[in-house]
Design an enzyme around this catalytic site. Structure first.
Site, PDB file in Angstrom:
ATOM      1  N   GLN A 126       0.835  -1.196   0.000  1.00 48.08           N
ATOM      2  CA  GLN A 126       0.000   0.000   0.000  1.00 48.08           C
ATOM      3  C   GLN A 126       0.873   1.251   0.000  1.00 48.08           C
ATOM      4  OE1 GLN A 126      -1.369   2.031   3.545  1.00 48.08           O
ATOM      5  NE2 GLN A 126      -3.417   1.222   3.156  1.00 48.08           N
ATOM      6  N   GLY A 127       0.589   2.189  -0.881  1.00 42.20           N
ATOM      7  CA  GLY A 127       1.341   3.442  -0.903  1.00 42.20           C
ATOM      8  C   GLY A 127       0.431   4.627  -0.641  1.00 42.20           C
ATOM      9  N   SER A 129       0.889   6.773   2.701  1.00 46.84           N
ATOM     10  CA  SER A 129       1.624   7.786   3.468  1.00 46.84           C
ATOM     11  C   SER A 129       2.720   8.433   2.630  1.00 46.84           C
ATOM     12  CB  SER A 129       2.275   7.151   4.696  1.00 46.84           C
ATOM     13  OG  SER A 129       1.307   6.697   5.585  1.00 46.84           O
ATOM     14  N   SER A 161       5.091  -1.012   3.561  1.00 40.16           N
ATOM     15  CA  SER A 161       5.591  -2.324   3.958  1.00 40.16           C
ATOM     16  C   SER A 161       5.521  -3.272   2.767  1.00 40.16           C
ATOM     17  CB  SER A 161       4.793  -2.872   5.148  1.00 40.16           C
ATOM     18  OG  SER A 161       3.424  -2.853   4.873  1.00 40.16           O
ATOM     19  N   GLU A 244     -11.005  -1.306  10.614  1.00 39.22           N
ATOM     20  CA  GLU A 244     -10.313  -2.257  11.473  1.00 39.22           C
ATOM     21  C   GLU A 244     -11.266  -3.403  11.749  1.00 39.22           C
ATOM     22  OE1 GLU A 244      -7.373  -2.477  12.958  1.00 39.22           O
ATOM     23  OE2 GLU A 244      -6.429  -0.572  12.437  1.00 39.22           O
ATOM     24  N   GLU A 375      -2.045  10.650  19.502  1.00 35.17           N
ATOM     25  CA  GLU A 375      -2.529  12.038  19.610  1.00 35.17           C
ATOM     26  C   GLU A 375      -3.676  12.272  18.623  1.00 35.17           C
ATOM     27  OE1 GLU A 375       0.709  11.159  19.640  1.00 35.17           O
ATOM     28  OE2 GLU A 375       0.869  11.589  21.787  1.00 35.17           O
TER      29      GLU A 375
END
Lengths: 393, 365
Positions: A126-127, A129, A161, A244, A375
């Site tokens: 997966q690309g 970020s 990854s 999720e 955060e």
């Protein structure tokens, strides 16, 4: 151990038995931990699952799945986790990309890609970020410009990854730089062997390199590889992003780590006094146990809600934050419990748990960073669940 | 849906219905302002009028089997009502009265449980003594920190038989000869009391359970009591957290609502997380009690531990979010702080819950 948090019907029990029978047969060849986590091991595991018709139980039948109910999916995930089964090499493609193509893809994309995901013939990464678009993903800047029947891609992805062994990548690119930041994005399938792609591994704090940077220089991608409408990639990605899987499988990891810290506390001592005799240690252990047990119950309640066709309760939205924080705290406490042996690494004489304690301490720094930092999680929960005003304006 | 899923849906629906009814009744007949008024009185206070309504709805007999004239309710329903009582900061003896009825059958006048003893952890066998006498017993001993002890007309209490060393549970009237009730004054005006028994005659009919069963009933009662208090504390924390969150949405400082500041927002998220963990543990413990599961003691201990150790910090944190206004007598925040502090004191102490929980953790599974 039959308690999944929800009662099983007859067909679900039959399904459980089928999964268990498969695991009994297949796990014989994966008893060794190194085999389970190796590239070839994960590839082989994917092949075995596919052969047994278990590569994806959740997908619709016409795309090679079994249209499994929420309970069956829970049974599947729980049995896999209990058996310590390896990860199929295409786990993220099965959970995320596949459902996206099923929902948004063209018949050609579906016919070509879906079977190859299940068989493991294609391995996907997966690309999403980018260096300046992590938690704030919609700020992504990788550009794609239409040129004839192609899109020409330029830019950089990071924290990808599997890039060093995958052959395909699904990416988000900016196709309309003038639109508001969420509106000019397109979802694209790319052959990772295309000319102009450069992959550089990122070495992480624990020394290994599971992630890469992926650079795109004038990479030509057929327009036929766009998933869903042009410029609507944010909506396309969000239909499965952050999806999720709720189920007990997610709590198995923290249950195992709880067991590990309890054992460490019992096995280690200072001047002959077991650490578990220390009231401070006892209190910490019970604090961990309380959170782990609560998260287990929250997961099973969320599953029960899904089975009954209800929305999960508000507690489910807190589960990711609570899970990653307790996981990280337990790893840190494990290091404390192990004392001097805790800082010794794999290969050193006397290393606690063969170096796994030190390794776990380092690796778990990522728990509160990945899939949205803690955060950001707190901001999202504060805004969505508590209805507090946004922090940025 | 399979048969068992129907059961699951029905049990969840039963808890939700119980809670909804309780919330409505409490809204109609109680306001936290009444608690504030009680704090100004010389004597402890509670709400007999609200209790009459609760009795009419069958709350005290919730856990009594239907065959015995009770509500046939579950521990999860007990927790559901207790949470609403806490949310309203209502001064009624729901939890101890329901547990007393679970031990002794359907109730009439107000009856509470008197188990804990001075300096005791409540987990050991009682030090109060029961001497056999004419089919009944004669009771001597001291019970401490009895909830609603100065309001109750009778007590379900525990003692150990002098002849067999086994526990015995019996009902004692508050006005029986030899009973001395010493009213205490607590932070939340609750009518707590120390209760001394000096050669109190208990006839055979008032001996609730004797012999090997007694230990099981005593432990079961303590477990339900702990879950009930923990649930009430969850409600207290949830109510004051909701109020602080609402305040943070609207109170403006430095040109923006204070809830936009991450120091406030993240504090509220973390407190909410502590509440949700507590609520889940209460639910888990209630389920384990209902199933008579082997891990029930450990689950009750975890729920009591977490609620006791974490939830009093919720009104503390809420007062910080309210700022100066939260420090005033007229604001409700201190009512929740007071109630939370007293509920924490009613829960078994962390020294005890830690040991029970750890025993299960280190035991081979």
């Amino acid at each position: 151990m039959d308690d999944y948090g929800v009662p099983l019907g007859e067909s679900e029990r039959a399904f459980r038995d089928e999964v268990r029978a498969f695991l009994d047969r297949a796990m014989v060849d994966f008893a060794d931990r190194r085999t389970r986590s190796s590239l070839d091991g994960m590839r082989e595991w994917q092949r075995r699952l596919h052969e047994a018709g278990l590569a994806t139980v959740g997908w619709p039948v016409e795309f090679g799945g079994r249209a499994a109910s929420a309970v069956e999916q829970l049974v599947f995930a729980t049995e896999m986790a209990r058996a310590g089964a390896p990860e199929p090499i295409n786990r993220s493609a099965i959970n995320q990309l596949g459902p996206t193509i099923i929902q948004w893809g063209t018949p050609e994309q579906q016919a070509y890609s879906l079977p190859r995901i299940l068989s493991g013939e294609d391995v996907w990464c997966q690309g999403f970020s980018e260096p300046d678009a992590g938690s704030d993903l919609a700020s992504l800047r990788t550009r794609a410009v239409v040129d004839g029947d192609d899109l020409v891609v330029n830019g950089q992805k990071i924290w990808t990854s599997k890039a060093h062994y995958a052959n395909r990548i699904y990416i988000l690119v900016r196709t309309d730089p003038d639109a508001p930041k969420h509106d000019g994005i397109t979802y694209l399938l790319v052959d990772l062997h295309s000319p102009g792609i450069d992959i550089r591994p990122i070495r992480q704090i624990a020394g290994s390199a599971e992630f890469s940077e992926v650079f795109f220089s004038d990479v030509r991608v057929p327009l036929a590889n766009v998933v869903g409408p042009m410029h609507q990639g944010w909506r396309v990605a969000n239909s499965t992003l952050g999806y999720e899987r709720v189920g007990q499988s997610r709590t198995h990891r923290i249950e195992r780590r709880l067991g590990m810290v309890v054992r460490l506390a019992a096995e280690t001592s200072v001047d002959g006094v077991p650490r578990i005799a220390d009231p401070r240690v006892r209190t910490r252990l019970v604090e961990f146990a309380a959170r782990v047990e609560a998260l287990r119950f929250i997961a099973s309640r969320a599953t029960a809600a899904g089975v009954l066709g209800r929305a999960p309760g508000p507690e489910a939205s807190l589960a990711k934050l609570l899970t990653s924080e307790v996981d990280q705290e337990m790893a840190t406490f494990g290091l404390d419990l192990a004392g001097r042996a805790g800082v010794l690494v794999t290969g050193s004489p006397g290393a606690a748990k063969g170096g796994a304690v030190a390794q776990g301490y380092l690796v778990m720094r990522a728990a509160t960073l990945g899939a949205g930092t803690s955060e950001i999680q707190r901001n999202v929960i504060g805004e969505k669940l508590l209805g507090l005003p946004r922090s940025d304006g | 849906m399979t048969e068992s899923l129907v059961d699951l849906a029905e049990s969840l629906a039963a808890v939700e219905a119980t809670r909804a009814t309780a919330a409505q009744v409490l809204r109609e007949q109680w306001a936290p302002a009444r608690l504030r008024a009680m704090l100004d009185e010389e004597t402890p206070g509670w709400a007999p009028d609200l209790w009459v309504r609760a009795v009419g709805l069958g709350w005290p007999d919730l856990l009594v089997a239907e065959a015995d004239g009770g509500g046939g309710g579950t521990t999860a329903q007990l927790a559901g009502i207790a949470e609403e009582v806490g949310r309203a900061a209502a001064s009624i003896p729901f939890v101890p009265a329901a547990v007393a009825a679970w031990c002794g059958g359907p109730s009439g006048p107000l009856r509470t449980v008197a188990f804990s003893e001075p300096g005791g952890s409540d987990d050991a066998l009682p030090s109060a003594r029961a001497r056999a006498a004419g089919g009944g017993v004669v009771l001597t001993g001291t019970k401490a920190f009895v909830p609603y002890g100065s309001a109750a007309q009778s007590f379900v209490t525990s003692a150990v038989r002098e002849d067999s060393g086994a526990p015995v549970l019996c009902t004692v009237d508050a006005d029986a000869d030899g009973v001395t009730v010493t009213a205490l004054r607590a932070l939340d005006a609750a009518p707590l009391a120390d209760v001394a028994f000096d050669e109190v005659r208990v006839d055979a009919a008032a001996v609730l359970v004797d012999g090997p069963e007694a230990r099981r009933i005593l432990d079961g009662a303590r477990a339900r009591l702990a879950v009930g208090w923990a649930a009430e504390l969850v409600g207290v924390a949830a109510a004051v957290h909701d109020a602080a969150t609402e305040y943070a949405r609207h109170r403006v400082a430095f040109g923006r609502p204070i809830g936009a500041f991450q120091a406030i927002k993240h504090r509220l998220v973390d407190l909410r997380g502590d509440i949700e963990v507590a609520r889940a543990l209460v639910g888990r413990a209630a389920q384990a009690i209902e199933r008579d599961a082997s891990d029930a003691d450990a689950m009750v201990a975890l729920a009591a531990f977490w609620a006791g150790e974490r939830l009093r910090a919720v009104p503390e944190g809420a007062i910080q979010v309210f700022g100066g206004i939260g420090y005033t007598w007229e604001h409700d925040a201190h009512l929740y702080l007071r109630r939370a502090a007293v509920l924490r004191a009613l829960l078994p102490p962390p020294e005890v819950t830690t040991e029970v929980a750890l025993a299960a953790l280190v035991a081979p599974r």
